[in-house]
Design a protein around this motif. Structure first.
Motif, mmCIF file in Angstrom:
data_model
loop_
_atom_site.group_PDB
_atom_site.id
_atom_site.type_symbol
_atom_site.label_atom_id
_atom_site.label_comp_id
_atom_site.label_asym_id
_atom_site.label_seq_id
_atom_site.Cartn_x
_atom_site.Cartn_y
_atom_site.Cartn_z
ATOM 1 N N VAL A 111 32.161 53.869 43.027
ATOM 2 C CA VAL A 111 31.650 53.049 43.522
ATOM 3 C C VAL A 111 30.443 51.785 42.175
ATOM 4 O O VAL A 111 30.660 51.104 42.175
ATOM 5 C CB VAL A 111 30.856 52.107 44.601
ATOM 6 N N VAL A 112 29.557 52.565 42.056
ATOM 7 C CA VAL A 112 28.683 52.722 40.512
ATOM 8 C C VAL A 112 29.578 51.844 39.995
ATOM 9 O O VAL A 112 28.714 51.072 39.249
ATOM 10 C CB VAL A 112 27.637 53.917 40.582
ATOM 11 N N GLY A 113 30.002 52.437 39.188
ATOM 12 C CA GLY A 113 31.388 51.836 38.509
ATOM 13 C C GLY A 113 31.906 50.373 38.913
ATOM 14 O O GLY A 113 31.959 49.303 37.914
ATOM 15 N N ASN A 114 31.840 49.536 40.029
ATOM 16 C CA ASN A 114 32.505 48.964 40.570
ATOM 17 C C ASN A 114 31.152 48.206 40.932
ATOM 18 O O ASN A 114 31.470 46.855 40.154
ATOM 19 C CB ASN A 114 32.504 49.184 42.262
ATOM 20 N N VAL A 115 29.997 49.089 40.894
ATOM 21 C CA VAL A 115 28.307 48.000 40.446
ATOM 22 C C VAL A 115 28.629 47.219 39.819
ATOM 23 O O VAL A 115 27.861 46.313 39.470
ATOM 24 C CB VAL A 115 27.615 48.970 41.293
ATOM 25 N N ARG A 116 28.747 48.022 38.376
ATOM 26 C CA ARG A 116 28.628 47.427 36.410
ATOM 27 C C ARG A 116 29.636 46.340 36.320
ATOM 28 O O ARG A 116 29.758 45.538 35.509
ATOM 29 C CB ARG A 116 29.395 48.710 36.040
ATOM 30 N N ALA A 117 30.928 45.967 37.035
ATOM 31 C CA ALA A 117 32.099 45.584 37.217
ATOM 32 C C ALA A 117 32.019 44.641 37.839
ATOM 33 O O ALA A 117 31.775 42.967 36.204
ATOM 34 C CB ALA A 117 32.572 45.805 37.498
ATOM 35 N N LEU A 118 31.200 44.105 38.654
ATOM 36 C CA LEU A 118 30.421 43.359 39.351
ATOM 37 C C LEU A 118 28.622 42.459 38.267
ATOM 38 O O LEU A 118 28.813 41.119 37.810
ATOM 39 C CB LEU A 118 29.690 42.673 40.562
ATOM 40 N N GLU A 119 28.729 43.652 37.478
ATOM 41 C CA GLU A 119 27.142 43.282 36.739
ATOM 42 C C GLU A 119 27.817 42.353 35.430
ATOM 43 O O GLU A 119 27.360 41.042 35.447
ATOM 44 C CB GLU A 119 26.292 44.197 36.507
ATOM 45 N N ALA A 120 28.996 42.856 34.844
ATOM 46 C CA ALA A 120 29.299 42.337 34.159
ATOM 47 C C ALA A 120 29.929 41.261 34.072
ATOM 48 O O ALA A 120 30.259 40.237 32.982
ATOM 49 C CB ALA A 120 30.493 42.878 33.594
ATOM 50 N N ASP A 127 45.338 50.908 37.320
ATOM 51 C CA ASP A 127 43.994 50.967 38.091
ATOM 52 C C ASP A 127 42.541 50.148 38.301
ATOM 53 O O ASP A 127 42.638 49.925 37.568
ATOM 54 C CB ASP A 127 43.517 52.718 38.799
ATOM 55 N N GLY A 128 42.660 49.509 39.990
ATOM 56 C CA GLY A 128 41.361 48.623 39.973
ATOM 57 C C GLY A 128 41.499 47.028 39.035
ATOM 58 O O GLY A 128 40.904 46.622 39.712
ATOM 59 N N SER A 129 42.879 47.274 39.728
ATOM 60 C CA SER A 129 43.538 45.646 39.998
ATOM 61 C C SER A 129 42.636 44.593 40.590
ATOM 62 O O SER A 129 42.364 43.561 40.683
ATOM 63 C CB SER A 129 44.742 45.470 39.885
ATOM 64 N N GLY A 130 41.985 45.410 42.118
ATOM 65 C CA GLY A 130 41.923 44.504 43.007
ATOM 66 C C GLY A 130 40.490 44.688 42.789
ATOM 67 O O GLY A 130 39.936 43.515 43.042
ATOM 68 N N ARG A 131 39.514 45.279 42.773
ATOM 69 C CA ARG A 131 38.206 45.435 42.978
ATOM 70 C C ARG A 131 38.093 44.603 40.916
ATOM 71 O O ARG A 131 37.503 43.655 41.861
ATOM 72 C CB ARG A 131 37.774 46.496 42.454
ATOM 73 N N THR A 132 38.855 44.415 40.560
ATOM 74 C CA THR A 132 39.013 43.628 38.729
ATOM 75 C C THR A 132 38.970 42.445 39.768
ATOM 76 O O THR A 132 37.547 41.172 39.184
ATOM 77 C CB THR A 132 39.724 43.694 37.678
ATOM 78 N N GLY A 133 39.842 42.126 40.134
ATOM 79 C CA GLY A 133 40.672 40.454 41.056
ATOM 80 C C GLY A 133 39.675 40.017 42.117
ATOM 81 O O GLY A 133 38.764 38.920 41.580
ATOM 82 N N ARG A 134 38.669 40.736 42.765
ATOM 83 C CA ARG A 134 37.094 40.157 43.491
ATOM 84 C C ARG A 134 36.172 40.562 42.638
ATOM 85 O O ARG A 134 35.232 39.180 42.994
ATOM 86 C CB ARG A 134 37.375 41.464 44.152
ATOM 87 N N ALA A 135 36.085 41.209 41.651
ATOM 88 C CA ALA A 135 34.939 40.957 40.163
ATOM 89 C C ALA A 135 35.302 39.240 39.972
ATOM 90 O O ALA A 135 34.153 38.514 39.266
ATOM 91 C CB ALA A 135 35.011 41.434 39.636
ATOM 92 N N LEU A 136 36.379 38.692 39.636
ATOM 93 C CA LEU A 136 36.871 37.970 38.906
ATOM 94 C C LEU A 136 36.503 37.191 39.469
ATOM 95 O O LEU A 136 35.942 35.485 39.521
ATOM 96 C CB LEU A 136 37.862 38.159 38.607
#
Length: 414
Positions: A137-146, A245-254
């Motif tokens: 989930v920390v990776g997801n935090v960094r993705a959202l920050e980006a 992997d990570g398409s859903g989480r990246t899509g929500r970051a988008l």
């Protein structure tokens, strides 16, 4: 330009449906499967082909127009409320944004069945936790920050940067970080022997770059209602499924990047995924209906999620502000130039701390930080959680309780 359809059913938003193309499949490692399974998975399958949406213009009925406008207003009011509560110059505003971003990351990850607690996530942020899900989930935090940092660009490079941050911390998938997939992916068939009988087969990997360029062109348009644009771009992204992997989480970051780009949220992170998480089944069903040619369900799902995020996000902000205010009262009588006052607002965004984190975050000496932690502990604002004499960790239990209560509220409605 948005127009109102005189002919479509109420709530129907026509969008080009996906097409399909036929391919042959033979299991790549037949020795790993039974003869019967090899036979089932040998033959033809149909993979998805996404239509271009860069020039698509939605035809919305009056109810849908009102729905998305009200939801967009709710997001703007939430954003302004956060600013009003903490003030532009208040040092707690940045930590507040951090904790909302972390809350959004946790909810987005939970949609993918990656669950962690506020405490474990905070521990992982200071390199004290070893829980696998928390580190993911920390990776997801960094993705959202980006996503928020790059929101002014909305280009393919930004999307790949989000994914790089996401997967570079996910053990075993680091080599896939920041690169489009080069293999077929599918959903709904538990046997990895092949895609036949899967409920959804994503497009062939050679189609991905052009399809992402098309989404970027659509996302940049200024003539589509913002929340409709966010919902449709997200649904199209999930249909392309551009990563292993990570398409859903990246899509929500988008989606978060677009909310920032469209100025629906400029000061804080909207917990939009919490609104999606409360009813994951209808979220996934809306994606299916989008692929069949109706964007109405995903637009309504995002509007509902936006309202949920605005209402519950406001309560979360207020509850955290109350905890911060109570801690300020507990520090009454301590000199205003004491380092304890500098540490205090940091606790909103990082409710679990160690000396190493505070030295790096505040630029204070080790001894100054230790004295500040002693003051905060004496005033019962922080609790030392390890019982060690060295490598100690302190936590603000009031803030953690607020975050846990918010997560529990979401889970109760799932």
């Amino acid at each position: 330009m948005t127009t109102v359809s005189m002919y479509a059913p109420q709530g129907f938003v026509a969008v080009p449906p996906v097409a399909y193309e036929v391919h042959d499949w033979v299991p790549r490692f037949p020795e790993m499967y039974s003869r019967a399974e090899i036979e089932r998975q040998t033959g033809t399958y149909e993979s998805t082909v996404t239509p271009a949406i860069a020039q698509w213009s939605p035809r919305l009925d009056s109810e849908t127009i009102a729905n998305v406008e009200e939801a967009a207003l709710a997001l703007r009011e939430f954003d302004l409320h956060s600013l009003t509560v903490f003030g532009a110059a208040d040092p707690a505003l940045a930590p507040m944004s951090a904790i909302l971003l972390r809350t959004e990351s946790a909810s987005s990850s939970q949609i993918e069945n990656l669950t962690t607690s506020a405490k474990q996530l905070a521990l992982a942020e200071i390199d004290e936790g070893k829980k696998h899900n928390a580190l993911t989930v920390v990776g997801n935090v960094r993705a959202l920050e980006a996503a928020l940092r790059l929101s002014d660009k909305l280009d393919t490079a930004s999307i790949l940067a989000m994914h790089t941050e996401l997967l570079s911390r996910q053990e075993g998938l680091e080599h896939e970080a920041g690169r489009f997939r080069t293999e077929l992916v599918w959903i709904g068939n538990r046997d990895n022997a092949g895609p036949r009988k899967a409920s959804f087969i994503a497009p062939q990997h050679l189609l991905i770059p052009d399809a992402i360029d098309d989404i970027v062109a659509f996302a940049r348009r200024p003539d589509v209602p913002a929340l409709v644009q966010v919902a449709v771009a997200h649904a199209q992204f999930e249909t392309i499924h551009p990563f292993v992997d990570g398409s859903g989480r990246t899509g929500r970051a988008l989606a978060q990047a677009m909310l920032r780009n469209k100025r629906l949220s400029t000061h804080t992170t909207v917990p939009l995924s919490a609104g999606l998480l409360v009813d994951v089944e209808t979220y996934f069903d809306a994606l299916t209906q989008y692929r069949a040619g109706d964007a109405g369900p995903i637009v309504r799902r995002f509007a509902d999620a936006a309202r949920y995020a605005a209402v519950t996000g406001r309560e979360l902000v207020d509850n955290l502000a109350n905890e911060l205010e109570a801690s300020k009262h507990a520090l009454a009588g301590i000199r205003s130039d004491s380092a304890a006052w500098k540490v205090l607002p940091r606790l909103v965004g990082q409710p679990v701390v160690n000396t190493r984190y505070l030295v790096g975050a505040l630029g204070l000496s080790d001894m100054t930080v230790v004295r500040a932690l002693d003051v905060l502990s004496d005033r019962e604002i922080l609790t030392e959680r390890t019982g060690f004499t060295r490598n100690r960790v302190w936590e603000h239990r009031g803030i953690l309780s607020v975050l846990d209560a918010y997560a529990a509220r979401i889970r109760r409605t799932v």
